[in-house]
Design an enzyme around this catalytic site. Structure first.
Site, PDB file in Angstrom:
ATOM      1  N   HIS A  47      -9.975 -14.250 -11.279  1.00 41.13           N
ATOM      2  CA  HIS A  47      -9.242 -12.146 -11.269  1.00 41.13           C
ATOM      3  C   HIS A  47     -10.828 -11.850 -12.070  1.00 41.13           C
ATOM      4  CE1 HIS A  47      -5.068 -14.117 -12.431  1.00 41.13           C
ATOM      5  NE2 HIS A  47      -4.856 -14.357 -11.474  1.00 41.13           N
ATOM      6  N   GLU A  49     -11.546 -10.873 -14.799  1.00 41.90           N
ATOM      7  CA  GLU A  49     -11.919 -11.037 -15.932  1.00 41.90           C
ATOM      8  C   GLU A  49     -13.260 -12.569 -15.546  1.00 41.90           C
ATOM      9  OE1 GLU A  49      -7.863 -10.266 -17.765  1.00 41.90           O
ATOM     10  OE2 GLU A  49      -9.037 -11.282 -16.135  1.00 41.90           O
ATOM     11  N   CYS A  72      -4.436 -13.021 -18.148  1.00 44.41           N
ATOM     12  CA  CYS A  72      -3.146 -13.609 -17.897  1.00 44.41           C
ATOM     13  C   CYS A  72      -3.048 -14.579 -18.871  1.00 44.41           C
ATOM     14  CB  CYS A  72      -3.377 -13.742 -16.714  1.00 44.41           C
ATOM     15  SG  CYS A  72      -4.458 -15.009 -16.230  1.00 44.41           S
ATOM     16  N   ALA A 151       4.374  11.692   9.815  1.00 44.81           N
ATOM     17  CA  ALA A 151       3.273  13.066  10.175  1.00 44.81           C
ATOM     18  C   ALA A 151       3.715  14.388  11.029  1.00 44.81           C
ATOM     19  CB  ALA A 151       1.862  12.848  11.380  1.00 44.81           C
ATOM     20  N   ARG A 181      -2.314   1.821   5.671  1.00 41.52           N
ATOM     21  CA  ARG A 181      -2.149   0.065   6.292  1.00 41.52           C
ATOM     22  C   ARG A 181      -2.451  -1.256   5.884  1.00 41.52           C
ATOM     23  NH1 ARG A 181      -0.940   1.736  12.894  1.00 41.52           N
ATOM     24  NH2 ARG A 181       0.684   3.209  12.969  1.00 41.52           N
ATOM     25  N   GLU A 285       7.326   3.783   8.086  1.00 42.15           N
ATOM     26  CA  GLU A 285       6.816   5.130   9.400  1.00 42.15           C
ATOM     27  C   GLU A 285       7.143   4.997  10.356  1.00 42.15           C
ATOM     28  OE1 GLU A 285       2.822   4.567  10.490  1.00 42.15           O
ATOM     29  OE2 GLU A 285       1.768   3.353   9.261  1.00 42.15           O
ATOM     30  N   GLY A 287      11.650   5.946  12.183  1.00 36.52           N
ATOM     31  CA  GLY A 287      11.875   7.457  13.128  1.00 36.52           C
ATOM     32  C   GLY A 287      12.734   8.003  11.713  1.00 36.52           C
ATOM     33  N   SER A 293      18.324   6.728   6.234  1.00 39.88           N
ATOM     34  CA  SER A 293      18.330   5.674   4.995  1.00 39.88           C
ATOM     35  C   SER A 293      18.564   5.425   4.051  1.00 39.88           C
ATOM     36  CB  SER A 293      18.933   4.652   6.676  1.00 39.88           C
ATOM     37  OG  SER A 293      19.750   5.166   7.469  1.00 39.88           O
TER      38      SER A 293
END
Length: 360
Positions: A47, A49, A72, A151, A181, A285, A287, A293
């Site tokens: 980690h 730290e 942690c 887009a 991505r 990505e 349609g 939905s």
């Protein structure tokens, strides 16, 4: 505060590599000099730290640490960072945001204080929280953080009436999508996108990490030779799918999620099961049908639209969000905290989807 700002910038370097862990940065200061700095570089490895401590140019005993997230306190892939801080004799720790993971949840702070270490919390808290919207949703809601990307042309089309869509936007905008991505764990599309475009759904940047491909395909129409099946792939389907084809796909190494629904994939159940598989974030990505939905079920956290200065028209040309649509303008799905940027010849507008947690 300059040292916490430096820790924040360090934390951001972990984007795309630490999922489902949070991005964390740490800076160690002694006599007003930075003697060590580090960030969480990869899931399962040290980690922030610990990396900061091990980078120190001199003993960290008596030094101060600035860390973007509460250290942690539990044994996981690595030992507790709070205990290492105590062991090294650091005298004061400045913490950006608290960790809402039940395994930590102020226990790290408690370990430090019980050892006599002075702790100051809430240092640049909002800025530190802003690094990890994915982590906080995943931990608190047990659901993936989802970003809808689209887009479109000036008249709202994602493709010509012929289906041709290469390319709506310019190279610069497409480059940003590949960064997204890399940064998000999974990429989700519907079966119609696969059938129409046969996309690779990969990350094409140097040292980038390919997202896990997630295909929503209720009837298993996907061709066995589809590009989307190359690499790590998950298909969400239903109980009335083609059983024989499902078995073939499983033999090919495709992971299947079958929701308890008929006809259409239960998207909320799919997202819950993806979270159980440690998919903490998704780039949507899809349609127009899948996008609508996901939005209508409150499963999208952020929307990113690239708008190209082009007009193509066509009443049958596809748009980025279709479905039944919203009946009244007053009920439109709003974006908040919006920002606008010029990307090459295109415009990028993005923001948080308002009331996204209402059904979660």
């Amino acid at each position: 505060m300059e040292y916490m700002k430096a820790a924040i910038e360090l934390a951001k370097k972990g984007a795309g590599y630490v999922s489902p862990n949070p991005m964390v940065g740490a800076v160690i200061v002694k006599n007003n000099r930075i003697i060590g700095k580090g960030y969480h570089m990869k899931y399962g490895e040290a980690h922030a730290e610990v990396n900061a401590i091990e980078s120190c140019t001199e003993s960290p005993k008596g030094a101060e640490m600035y860390v973007t997230l509460e250290p942690c306190s539990h044994y996981g892939k690595t030992p507790p960072c709070a205990e290492r801080i105590v062991k090294e004799g650091i005298k004061k720790v400045y913490v950006g945001s608290l960790d809402t993971n039940p395994k930590v949840s102020s226990k790290g702070i408690e370990i430090l204080k019980n050892a006599g270490i002075e702790v100051t919390t809430g240092v640049m808290e909002e800025e530190c929280k802003a690094i990890n919207p994915i982590f906080f949703k995943y931990i608190e809601k047990h659901m993936p953080y989802t970003v809808l990307k689209s887009a479109v042309t000036l008249d709202g089309k994602i493709a010509a009436y012929t289906g041709n869509s290469k390319w709506v936007t310019g190279e610069e905008a497409r480059g940003i999508v590949h960064i997204m991505r890399h940064q998000l764990k999974g990429i989700m599309v519907g079966i119609n996108t696969v059938l129409a475009d046969d996309p690779l759904l990969t990350c094409r940047i140097e040292n980038g990490v390919d997202p896990v491909k997630i295909i929503v395909d209720s009837k298993l129409k996907i061709p066995l030779y589809a590009n989307a099946l190359k690499g790590e792939c998950i298909i969400g389907t239903t109980g009335d799918c083609d059983r024989e084809k499902k078995e073939k796909l499983e033999r090919m190494g495709v992971r299947m999620i079958t929701t308890h629904s008929k006809g259409k994939v239960d998207l909320k159940e799919l997202m819950q099961k993806l979270a159980e598989m440690k998919i903490d974030s998704i780039l949507l990505e899809g349609g127009g049908t899948l996008n609508y939905s996901m939005l209508s079920e409150g499963l999208v956290d952020k929307a990113v639209f690239f708008i190209a200065p082009k007009i193509i028209g066509g009443k049958d040309a596809k748009t980025s969000v279709e479905g039944r649509g919203i009946e009244l303008m007053s009920n439109a799905i709003d974006l908040v905290n919006t920002e606008i940027k010029k990307i090459g010849n295109d415009i990028m507008i993005y923001g948080d989807v308002k009331n996204v947690y209402r059904d979660n």
